[in-house]
Design a protein around this motif. Structure first.
Motif, short mmCIF file in Angstrom:
data_model
loop_
_atom_site.label_atom_id
_atom_site.label_comp_id
_atom_site.label_asym_id
_atom_site.label_seq_id
_atom_site.Cartn_x
_atom_site.Cartn_y
_atom_site.Cartn_z
N LYS A 1 0.82 -1.21 0.00
CA LYS A 1 0.00 0.00 0.00
C LYS A 1 0.85 1.26 0.00
O LYS A 1 0.63 2.19 -0.78
N SER A 2 1.85 1.27 0.88
CA SER A 2 2.70 2.46 0.97
C SER A 2 3.54 2.62 -0.30
O SER A 2 3.77 3.73 -0.76
N THR A 3 3.97 1.50 -0.87
CA THR A 3 4.72 1.56 -2.13
C THR A 3 3.84 2.18 -3.22
O THR A 3 4.31 3.01 -4.00
N ALA B 1 5.66 7.74 2.32
CA ALA B 1 5.43 6.77 3.40
C ALA B 1 6.61 5.80 3.48
O ALA B 1 7.25 5.50 2.48
N ILE B 2 6.86 5.31 4.67
CA ILE B 2 7.94 4.34 4.86
C ILE B 2 7.49 2.99 4.31
O ILE B 2 6.38 2.52 4.57
N VAL B 3 8.39 2.38 3.51
CA VAL B 3 8.13 1.06 2.95
C VAL B 3 9.13 0.09 3.57
O VAL B 3 10.31 0.41 3.68
N THR C 1 4.20 -2.01 9.00
CA THR C 1 5.08 -0.84 8.96
C THR C 1 4.28 0.45 9.17
O THR C 1 4.62 1.29 9.98
N THR C 2 3.21 0.60 8.39
CA THR C 2 2.41 1.81 8.50
C THR C 2 1.44 1.66 9.66
O THR C 2 0.70 0.68 9.74
N ARG C 3 1.50 2.62 10.58
CA ARG C 3 0.63 2.52 11.75
C ARG C 3 -0.33 3.68 11.85
O ARG C 3 -1.29 3.64 12.60
N ILE D 1 -5.20 8.16 0.53
CA ILE D 1 -4.97 7.87 1.94
C ILE D 1 -4.37 6.48 2.11
O ILE D 1 -4.98 5.48 1.72
N ASP D 2 -3.18 6.43 2.66
CA ASP D 2 -2.53 5.14 2.97
C ASP D 2 -2.84 4.81 4.42
O ASP D 2 -2.94 5.70 5.27
N THR D 3 -3.05 3.53 4.68
CA THR D 3 -3.50 3.16 6.02
C THR D 3 -2.70 1.99 6.56
O THR D 3 -1.93 1.36 5.85
MG LIG Z 1 2.47 0.69 4.67
#
Ligand SMILES: [Mg+2]
Ligand SMILES: Nc1nc2c(ncn2[C@@H]2O[C@H](COP(=O)(O)OP(=O)(O)OP(=O)(O)O)[C@@H](O)[C@H]2O)c(=O)[nH]1
Length: 458
Positions: free
Chosen positions: A232-234, A245-247, A253-255, A272-274
């Motif tokens: 998702k973040s990628t 976002a951090i991948v 990873t994503t909080r 929106i990344d979740t």
């Molecule tokens: Mg993520």
């Protein structure tokens, strides 16, 4: 024209620029500016002419070389006498000129006061005045077009006309009241019914366009959801072209929720990344997942992203059920095609039995097709027929619905054969809403609340 005290404000954005424009409007705006302008006598110049000269301090030293453009009432934005002073874009110069104007008896304008005067002097109706603010704030092709359509008359012209016809009918209905017992009908009931029906036909598409209008104004809230590590973040980073976002290959990873804007074909998406959806392993992740679920509830569009290489047939079946049950419009996006064989791809497609967008977020494969799918999704929403009138303003929406409800009651009343006084009451409510919508009925509070949202100088 009524007496109007002269006002002035910086009309361009504050700060340093090549030029700045100061607008002066009201009685004696031209004569007052002329008192410290050296060049031609501005009071003798025709409307819509620009004149080079200098502005002077009280001791005759030069403040700046400027261009003064003269507009004579009623051929100006405010329909009052107006001078627009174009000076060099320095904050110091602007301040000096404004101070000089104030010393000559001009008041600094409140936010939106120029537009408010334009409205009060009949330059346009209230919907159009509000469109001025929207036009200035517009930052996408779609929001710009929606504001421009409204500024150019949009739906309000039609409504003003229909309201007038309705007023004529109400007058007739109220005349019947004067005859009390005598059972007369001045207002032709069938014609009245036809008029009410035709007003409602105008109202309905406008009311329905509000959802799309909201999208135009505030963007399409598009949330990327999926299991941890789906990518998702990628994907967010790839679509934004930025390492937002951090991948990492660590699941979870994503909080927190990460959000940014993306424009596709002139439509604004709020992407929106979740946090990945799973049973949380700790308290922070649990909060993150709770936020994901909230974002999903608020979303206009869901991108359901899955790791196509890893997902099993069973997991896929469960995931599909969950997405479909969410009741949100969604796109199925299969990630990591670079690590996927054709047989697996076919299997997942067969199970889903609907379109899957295959991408590799990491290798940026098929992202253009995904962008196109996102934009199509919003455009096929019938109401986003860009160019037709779209309601973007909550105040407009409330009055449109208020009118419609009152007309529905009046029509039901007609069918039930209610007495003229009942009929007149519902019609009055409809007229009140229509009048407030277009600004034919106003209160000071209403105007203050609308125009105070403008910026100064507008
Ligand atoms: Mg993520
Ligand atoms: N092979 C391959 N790996 C990918 C692709 N997209 C992402 N990855 C890898 O998958 C791992 C997880 O990526 P993220 O973007 O952090 O995944 P996420 O869905 O945000 O994960 P959480 O934040 O933990 O929910 C990383 O190691 C990525 O490099 C892809 O298209 N192909």
């Amino acid at each position: 024209m009524l007496h109007s005290e002269p006002i002035a404000a910086l009309a361009t954005a504050p700060g340093i620029g090549a030029i700045a424009v100061i607008r002066v409007s009201g009685d004696d705006a031209i004569a007052i500016t002329n008192r410290f302008f050296r060049g031609k006598d501005l009071t003798q110049q025709p409307s819509h002419t620009a004149h080079f000269g200098t502005l002077r301090n009280s001791d005759d030293t030069i403040i700046d070389e400027v261009l003064a453009t003269v507009f004579r009432a009623p051929r100006s934005f405010t329909k009052e006498d107006v001078v627009e002073i174009s000076c060099h874009g320095s904050e110091f110069i602007v301040r000096q000129i404004l101070q000089r104007l104030v010393a000559e008896g001009v008041r600094l304008a409140r936010p939106g006061e120029f537009t408010q005067r334009a409205f009060l002097n009949g330059q346009f109706d209230l919907v159009q005045a509000e469109a001025v603010a929207d036009l200035i704030a517009s930052d996408s092709d779609a929001s710009h077009r929606a504001a421009l359509t409204q500024l150019r008359g949009g739906f309000s012209k039609q409504l003003i006309d229909l309201r007038q016809q309705l007023i004529d009918f109400v007058a007739l209905v109220e005349l019947e009241l004067d005859f009390g017992e005598e059972d007369v009908e001045f207002a032709h009931r069938d014609q009245l019914r036809q008029l009410m029906l035709s007003i409602r036909r105008v109202l309905h598409p406008l009311i329905e366009s509000f959802a799309a209008g909201n999208v135009i104004k505030n963007g399409v809230a598009t949330v990327i959801v999926g299991k941890p590590n789906a990518g998702k973040s990628t994907l967010l980073n790839a679509l934004l072209n930025e390492e937002k976002a951090i991948v990492s290959d660590i699941p979870g990873t994503t909080r927190d929720v990460i959000e940014d804007e993306l424009f596709i074909d002139g439509i604004r998406f709020r992407l929106i990344d979740t946090a990945g959806l799973r049973s949380a392993t700790d308290k922070i992740e649990a909060i993150g997942i709770e936020r994901t679920q909230q974002k999903m509830r608020d979303a206009a569009l869901v991108i359901y992203l899955f790791d196509a290489a890893l997902i099993s047939a069973d997991e896929w079946q469960t995931a599909l059920t969950e997405v479909r049950e969410s009741g949100k419009p969604y796109l199925l996006v299969g990630n990591k095609v670079d690590a996927l064989d054709d047989a697996k791809q076919r299997q997942l497609t067969t199970i889903a039995d609907e379109e899957i967008h295959w991408i590799s977020a990491a290798q940026q494969t098929n992202l253009d097709a995904l962008r196109a799918a996102l934009s199509d999704r919003v455009r096929t929403d019938a109401a986003v027929q860009i160019g037709s009138a779209v309601v973007t303003n909550v105040r407009h929406h409330d009055h449109l619905t208020g009118t419609d409800n009152a007309l529905a009651r009046a029509l039901a009343g007609l069918d039930a054969g209610v007495t003229p006084d009942w009929l007149a009451m519902d019609l009055r409510v409809a007229l009140q809403h229509l009048g407030e919508l277009t600004g034919q009925i106003t209160t000071d509070d209403l105007l203050d609340s609308i125009f105070s949202k403008f910026c100064i100088g507008k």
